[in-house]
Design an enzyme around this catalytic site. Structure first.
Site, PDB file in Angstrom:
ATOM      1  N   PRO A 193       0.764  -1.218  -0.053  1.00 22.13           N
ATOM      2  CA  PRO A 193      -0.202   0.116   0.045  1.00 22.13           C
ATOM      3  C   PRO A 193       0.941   1.187  -0.165  1.00 22.13           C
ATOM      4  CG  PRO A 193      -0.740  -1.627   1.702  1.00 22.13           C
ATOM      5  CD  PRO A 193       0.552  -1.887   1.312  1.00 22.13           C
ATOM      6  N   GLY A 195       2.881   4.190   1.252  1.00 21.64           N
ATOM      7  CA  GLY A 195       3.273   4.649   2.553  1.00 21.64           C
ATOM      8  C   GLY A 195       3.961   3.872   3.119  1.00 21.64           C
ATOM      9  N   THR A 196       4.206   2.580   2.432  1.00 14.32           N
ATOM     10  CA  THR A 196       4.726   1.358   3.566  1.00 14.32           C
ATOM     11  C   THR A 196       6.484   1.429   3.047  1.00 14.32           C
ATOM     12  OG1 THR A 196       4.273   0.086   1.579  1.00 14.32           O
ATOM     13  CG2 THR A 196       2.625   0.098   3.464  1.00 14.32           C
ATOM     14  N   THR A 199       9.811   2.856  -2.070  1.00 10.52           N
ATOM     15  CA  THR A 199      10.817   3.684  -2.551  1.00 10.52           C
ATOM     16  C   THR A 199      11.965   3.767  -1.719  1.00 10.52           C
ATOM     17  OG1 THR A 199       9.252   4.985  -3.822  1.00 10.52           O
ATOM     18  CG2 THR A 199      11.534   5.825  -3.702  1.00 10.52           C
ATOM     19  N   GLU A 415     -21.407  11.142  21.068  1.00 14.93           N
ATOM     20  CA  GLU A 415     -19.983  10.391  21.248  1.00 14.93           C
ATOM     21  C   GLU A 415     -20.014   9.458  22.408  1.00 14.93           C
ATOM     22  OE1 GLU A 415     -17.986  10.634  18.928  1.00 14.93           O
ATOM     23  OE2 GLU A 415     -18.785  11.940  17.837  1.00 14.93           O
TER      24      GLU A 415
END
Length: 639
Positions: A193, A195-196, A199, A415
């Protein structure tokens, strides 16, 4: 200011142009040429006011201001009176000899014209050079002598690093592998995915191996002109072969690696020609050529099968979202060199960030550092890190948003309903923080404390659905009214229930099967259509099962809130007073009041038709408020 030769050249051309124009202007006002006899006649008639001898030229100024010029050889050695000139009342003299600037002015237009032609020729040569380089690769070459990224800078992907260490070992000592007959892996595909760290891991391989590293994005191959992409691929691999051993990294390879035949251009599509050239180059490597291709993608399902066969991308390394140990390691890497307070506990942060990618965790630490600097602190504390988690999930605080007391009360009960239902159900993630401070587009949010999970059971789905609908149920029980605050909760609950029935086979009536053949158009890359593989009767049963699951979850939420009504009220009141509750404050409230049996029957659910009969005005006016219940962490098998 930065020195630029281009600016100097432009200024010089401008000055020369001005000089040329001035010379042309002065040339238009040069003296009129006349014969010496005419000058003698004019002097005898007393029409000359001034005479100047300039080498072999006699410059004459008449009484009416006219400038004349006459030529005679060796005039400077001849007495003017011997020529028969009448010099009475005439101002005359000799011009001192010097450099003849007239030659410069005469040749200056030719010089300027030649310089202009030379300048235009160089510009045309540069354009032609760019045109000739149009098909050359735009890959960036990074030298491996001074690696800036190593495996120590990559955390949370230990298995992937172990796979790639073999690639590094081969680049460093390939003779050891070749002596045993081992073949070099031609390509390694990094899958994961966004952002893992795909690069980053590729750069770490180049840094560890200490070899040249060519980096390029797949989209840089493709141009509007057919054949340019294939030419750039050939040039890239030619450069790589001249720099062996080396690494070639192609980022987002799905930009050119999609299934062939899916485009609009047929066999002449530029993208397909680029892919064909990549296939040829990867299959044409010599066994002794130490060139390894790394590629990264988050869409392996749309890649062409020829690209994934053995002999091209031999290995596929999967980078998944980091688990709790991986998140601790990533946080340690990104917090290295940053002044952390002694109260910071990275393991607690890792538990609160389930589902965060490596890029999210890097952003989290950076946001915390920015917050600490904004607050004029010398160290990064746990308070800044907790705040940065909320910023990453829901956005920055919007304390300036004006909320009426009634809307604030509705948000608090909403909430509190989420938190109380999730707390009482065994399979739901317990609440870790509740806030009614607006963030992003949300008026409030409930943040659960999640665990790493890769499979979801039916009971887990049911309890989470009840927690999603706890806010809506709390509004109904407390105000006998429904608002638009649960819009996102209802939408997500419907999606989860549909996946339970159609994708996961969790329906009691329909059994273990899937419904709908979801086909993705490869060219568009998104799931835009569903082929129905069931009839209308089954479609009605699917709707019935979805409604049943949602209504059961809604009834469960109402039952829990009714049984714990005192705790709901206390939790909402504390939330109105403090606006944010987390950690020990929540635990203290949940432990103070024990569940009590209801003395009155459960209030029936309010339908939209019944709500219109209520005489009270709607609690929310204008644009619908959004009350957020943060999404679950993405994991396999999860909706």
């Amino acid at each position: 200011m930065k020195f630029s030769w281009k600016s100097v050249i432009y200024i010089a051309i401008l000055l020369i142009g001005i000089a040329v124009f001035s010379q042309l202007f002065t040339a238009s006002t040069q003296p009129t040429e006349v014969g010496l006899e005419q000058v003698i006649d004019m002097s005898k008639q007393g029409e000359i006011r001034k005479l100047v001898v300039d080498q072999d030229t006699l410059l004459v100024t008449t009484n009416d201001g006219q400038d004349l010029r006459a030529f005679i050889n060796n005039l400077s050695y001849v007495d003017l009176q011997d020529l028969g000139l009448n010099l009475t009342g005439v101002d005359y003299g000799f011009q001192p000899s010097g450099f003849d600037w007239s030659l410069v002015w005469n040749f200056l237009p030719l010089v300027v014209f030649g310089g202009l032609l030379f300048f235009l020729f160089r510009r045309a040569q540069g354009v032609n050079k760019q045109a000739m380089n149009f098909g050359q690769s735009r890959a960036r070459l990074f030298s491996g002598n001074t690696p800036t990224v190593t495996f120590d800078d990559v955390a949370g992907v230990d298995e992937a690093k172990q796979e790639l260490r073999e690639v590094v070992d081969f680049l460093k000592s390939r003779e050891k592998f070749q002596s045993l007959g081992a073949r070099i892996p031609k390509g390694v595909l990094l899958i994961g995915p966004p952002g893992t760290g795909k690069t980053l891991l590729a750069r770490a391989v180049a840094g560890e191996a200490g070899v040249p590293f060519f980096s390029i994005s797949a989209s840089e191959f493709v141009e509007m002109f057919v054949g340019v992409g294939a030419s750039r691929v050939r040039d890239l691999f030619d450069q790589a072969k001249r720099n062996t051993p080396c690494l070639v990294f192609i980022d987002e390879i799905d930009a050119v690696g999609r299934h062939r035949g899916a485009g609009l251009g047929g066999g002449h599509d530029e993208r397909e020609q680029t892919l064909n050239q990549i296939l040829v180059e990867m299959d044409g490597f010599d066994t002794n050529t130490s060139v390894i291709v790394l590629a990264a993608t988050n869409r392996p399902d749309i890649l062409d099968p020829a690209l994934l066969r053995a002999g091209r991308f031999d290995r596929r390394v999967v980078l998944d979202m980091p688990d709790i140990n991986g998140r601790v390691a990533i946080l340690k890497v990104h917090s290295k060199g940053k002044p952390l307070d002694t109260s910071v506990n990275l393991e607690v942060l890792a538990k609160q960030t389930a589902g965060f990618s490596g890029a999210d965790l890097a952003n989290l630490v950076n946001e915390a550092a920015i917050l600490a600097a904004r607050r004029n602190k010398k160290t990064i504390g746990m308070e800044e890190l907790d705040e940065s988690i909320d910023r990453v999930i829901a956005g920055p605080e919007r304390k300036s948003r004006r909320i009426s007391p009634k809307e604030k009360e509705i948000t608090a009960y909403h909430e509190a309903g989420h938190a109380l239902v999730a707390k009482k159900l065994p399979n739901a993630d317990p609440p870790h923080k509740i806030s009614i401070i607006a963030r992003g587009t949300a008026l409030g949010y409930t943040k659960p404390l999640r665990e790493d999970r890769y499979m979801w059971s039916r009971s887990k789905f049911e309890d989470e659905l009840a927690g999603l609908l706890g806010g809506r149920a709390a509004e109904e029980l407390t105000f006998n009214e429904i608002t638009t605050g649960a819009q996102d909760d209802i939408k997500r609950a419907t999606e989860w229930a549909r996946k339970m029935v159609t994708d996961f086979g969790m329906s009691e009536k329909l059994g273990p099967r899937t419904f709908g053949d979801k086909q993705e158009l490869i060219f568009l890359g998104r799931e835009i259509s569903e082929q129905k593989d069931y009839g209308d009767k089954t479609a009605n049963l699917i709707d019935e099962e979805i409604n049943k699951i949602i209504h059961n979850a809604h009834d469960t939420a109402r039952r829990i809130l009714t049984e714990n009504h005192d705790l709901l009220v206390q939790l909402a009141e504390k939330l109105i007073a403090k606006e944010t509750l987390d950690g020990d404050d929540l635990d203290a409230i949940f432990s103070e009041v024990e569940p009590t049996a209801p003395e009155t029957p459960v209030i029936p659910a309010v339908t939209p038709a019944e709500s219109t009969k209520n005489k009270t005005k709607p609690a929310v006016k204008g644009s619908p408020p959004i009350i957020s219940y943060p999404k679950q962490a993405p994991s396999p098998g999860q909706p």
